[in-house]
Structures are given as C-alpha cells and as structure tokens.
Design a protein around this motif. Structure first.
Motif, short mmCIF file in Angstrom:
data_model
loop_
_atom_site.label_atom_id
_atom_site.label_comp_id
_atom_site.label_asym_id
_atom_site.label_seq_id
_atom_site.Cartn_x
_atom_site.Cartn_y
_atom_site.Cartn_z
N ARG A 70 0.83 -1.20 0.00
CA ARG A 70 0.00 0.00 0.00
C ARG A 70 0.86 1.25 0.00
O ARG A 70 1.96 1.27 0.54
CB ARG A 70 -0.96 0.01 1.19
CG ARG A 70 -0.31 -0.02 2.56
CD ARG A 70 -1.34 -0.16 3.67
NE ARG A 70 -2.04 -1.43 3.60
CZ ARG A 70 -3.08 -1.74 4.39
NH1 ARG A 70 -3.54 -0.85 5.26
NH2 ARG A 70 -3.67 -2.92 4.29
N MET A 71 0.34 2.28 -0.61
CA MET A 71 1.02 3.57 -0.64
C MET A 71 0.74 4.32 0.66
O MET A 71 -0.40 4.34 1.14
CB MET A 71 0.56 4.40 -1.84
CG MET A 71 0.80 3.75 -3.19
SD MET A 71 2.55 3.40 -3.52
CE MET A 71 3.20 5.08 -3.61
N THR A 72 1.77 4.90 1.22
CA THR A 72 1.63 5.70 2.43
C THR A 72 1.90 7.18 2.16
O THR A 72 1.79 8.01 3.05
CB THR A 72 2.58 5.18 3.53
OG1 THR A 72 3.93 5.28 3.06
CG2 THR A 72 2.26 3.74 3.88
N GLY A 73 2.28 7.54 0.99
CA GLY A 73 2.54 8.93 0.58
C GLY A 73 2.89 8.91 -0.89
O GLY A 73 3.15 7.85 -1.46
N ALA A 74 2.90 9.99 -1.59
CA ALA A 74 2.59 11.32 -1.09
C ALA A 74 1.08 11.50 -0.94
O ALA A 74 0.29 10.79 -1.55
CB ALA A 74 3.12 12.36 -2.09
N ALA A 75 0.72 12.48 -0.09
CA ALA A 75 -0.68 12.79 0.08
C ALA A 75 -1.26 13.26 -1.25
O ALA A 75 -0.56 13.86 -2.07
CB ALA A 75 -0.84 13.87 1.15
N SER A 76 -2.55 12.97 -1.46
CA SER A 76 -3.15 13.29 -2.75
C SER A 76 -3.02 14.76 -3.10
O SER A 76 -2.85 15.13 -4.26
CB SER A 76 -4.62 12.88 -2.75
OG SER A 76 -5.33 13.53 -1.70
N GLY A 77 -3.05 15.61 -2.09
CA GLY A 77 -2.92 17.03 -2.35
C GLY A 77 -1.52 17.44 -2.76
O GLY A 77 -1.33 18.53 -3.32
N PHE A 86 7.73 13.13 -1.37
CA PHE A 86 8.23 11.78 -1.58
C PHE A 86 7.07 10.81 -1.77
O PHE A 86 6.07 10.86 -1.05
CB PHE A 86 9.08 11.32 -0.40
CG PHE A 86 10.35 12.09 -0.22
CD1 PHE A 86 11.46 11.80 -0.99
CD2 PHE A 86 10.44 13.12 0.71
CE1 PHE A 86 12.64 12.51 -0.84
CE2 PHE A 86 11.60 13.84 0.87
CZ PHE A 86 12.71 13.54 0.09
N ALA A 87 7.22 9.91 -2.73
CA ALA A 87 6.30 8.79 -2.85
C ALA A 87 6.74 7.72 -1.86
O ALA A 87 7.92 7.35 -1.82
CB ALA A 87 6.31 8.23 -4.27
#
Length: 304
Positions: A70-77, A86-87
């Motif tokens: 699962r992705m924990t970042g970057a935030a969608s905004g 950072f992704a």
C-alpha cells in the motif's frame, strides 16, 4: 515410499552430511571462496536474468493471503504540487507461501523436536529463531548456478501436478544439456510450474504440484551441491511419503543442511541458456537482512 524407507534415507543423508557440532552453515560449506572465484569465470555475455516471479498482491487459489502493498505517501494534495515531496509505500507478506519466490533458512524445518545438526527446536521462539536463521546468509550466496530443465528433457511444456523428478531424470537432463552439477553449485530444477500457472491459471498448489522425489536427494548429496532451487515447492504434492507432507524439505534442510529456494521462475532463463548453448552461469542470491527470520523473499540473479 514407506515411512521406514524414508527414515532410512533420512538417517543415511544425515550421517553422510554430518559436520562439527558447531556448524551452522550446512551445505554452504561446499561453496568455498575458491569455488566462488571459479564461478565468476561463468560470465561470458554479461546478460543478467531475474529468477524471481513478481510478488503478487491479489488473492488466488494458491495465494489466499497475498502480500499487502500500500502507498503511504505522497498525500493526494501533494501530487503535482510544487516543492519537494516523496512517494512512500510499505509491504507485508507471508514468506513461506505457494506463490512468491523465497528462500528457506535452516531453521525453517522442525523435525522430531530438532532443527538441523541437533539444534533444539525450542531455539525458535515467538521472538524469532535463535539459531540457523536467515542471518547465516547475511553476506549472500554467490556461486555457479546449474539449471536442469526436466520438461525439456521429457519433450513437454511442464510436468503435471503430482509428477516426481527422480535422480535418473536429473542425470539424464545433465547428459542432454551437456552440463554436470558439482560441489558448491546452486542446483536449479525446472518442473514448469510457472509456465503451467501462466497458461492454465493458478490452482491449489498445496494439494497438487510437481517436485522432486525424496530419493533424488541422494543425487544432491553425492554431488555436494550447496543450494537447491525450483520453480515449484521442491516437494511433490501429494507427498510420496504418506505421513510426512514435505519429505524433500525434511531431507534437504534438516538432514543435509541445504538451503532451499521455492517458487522461482525460469521462463526467461531456460530459453537464454538454450540460446547460449550452456546451462551454467554465475548466480547471485541476496536475501533480506532479517537476523531472526526463517526465510526471505528473494530475487536471485543469473549472470550469463
């Protein structure tokens, strides 16, 4: 194979492989620095080939609890916004499943209350393995890889679930391919599991799969190989021994001290070897640094 015959084979292989009481490396003792240096001479073209299948995140008949990525970042905004971001992601997985490529440490098999070389099974605790863990191979495994392609020998795309690979099959594959496994080698046995799965779809491999017959382990002991890997589980299902579900795992890991790699993939390597006209290569295995673990996802690399 009767239980008595299996027990006799187990005792024979254990006695033949017996090492000093403090040995923790098992069959990796056959892989000397001199043999690592010799393995480097296998590199001719410089082509590298992965021997691992992609880690799967969707459940299937042979993988009911797949890896969780699962992705924990970057935030969608933040995506597409100015400045630095950072992704980020994380993953969790069951190491010893029937789909993902992995390496078994010597602490993986508990049999008759012991681990390999008489280490008490109690050394494996809820906090991890206190001996024979993945830490044994923290510096990686580098040596000469040898691929024996059993479906190629038989003129079929894959072996069917339940089929056994015998010592005679291994010897015949060597002769057909013009190669011979020897001391310190990483022996890789193709049964075609990955190709069958890709073309016909996944099935419950815990119930039915091709693998090695327990008596084939005599071949590996005689050749003094350091590691065994397969594109299946190495063990056939249903088991050849009625009351022991994984006899090859018991013989290889527990009796012989042989690290196993399960569910590799050779569908790129086999044609590359055939095209090159040779079935040996430098093989590099780099497990994760998980000091108390019983195994690791692994991406072995063949260097031709």
């Amino acid at each position: 194979m009767t239980t008595d015959a299996f027990r006799a084979l187990y005792e024979h292989l254990r006695d033949e492989a017996r090492r000093s009481p403090d040995d923790r490396r098992g069959a990796l003792g056959h892989l000397t620095p001199e043999r690592v240096v010799a393995a480097a001479t296998e590199v001719r073209s410089g082509r590298t080939v992965s021997l691992a299948a992609p880690i799967e995140t969707r459940p299937g008949p042979d993988n009911p609890e797949p890896a969780d990525h699962r992705m924990t970042g970057a935030a969608s905004g933040d995506i597409g916004a100015g400045g630095l971001h950072f992704a980020l992601d994380r993953f969790a997985m069951n190491v010893h499943g029937d789909a993902d490529s992995h390496l078994d440490a010597l602490c993986h098999v508990l049999f008759d209350g012991e681990l390999y070389n008489g280490i008490p099974a109690s050394s494996v605790t809820p906090d991890g393995a206190g001996s024979l863990s993945l830490d044994v191979v923290r510096d990686g495994i580098v040596g000469r890889g040898v691929l024996l392609d059993i479906p190629r020998l038989c003129g079929v795309p894959w072996l069917e679930p339940g089929d056994h690979v015998t010592a005679a099959d291994l010897t015949a594959a060597e002769a057909a391919q013009g190669v011979r496994a020897g001391p310190g080698d990483l022996l890789l046995v193709r049964v075609g599991h990955r190709r069958r799965r890709r073309e016909l779809g996944a099935w419950n491999a815990a119930q039915a799969r091709a693998g090695l017959h327990p008596t084939a382990m005599r071949f590996l002991a005689q050749r003094k190989v350091a590691v065994l890997g397969s594109d299946g589980n190495n063990d056939t299902a249903p088991s050849a021994v009625a009351d022991i579900a994984f006899p090859v795992h018991v013989l290889a890991i527990h009796a012989m001290g042989l690290h196993l790699m399960d569910y590799l993939q050779f569908e790129e390597l086999a044609p590359a070897c055939a095209a090159a006209g040779r079935w040996s290569f430098l093989c590099v295995v780099a497990p994760l640094r998980l000091p108390a673990a019983t195994g690791s996802p692994v991406n072995p690399i063949a260097v031709l």
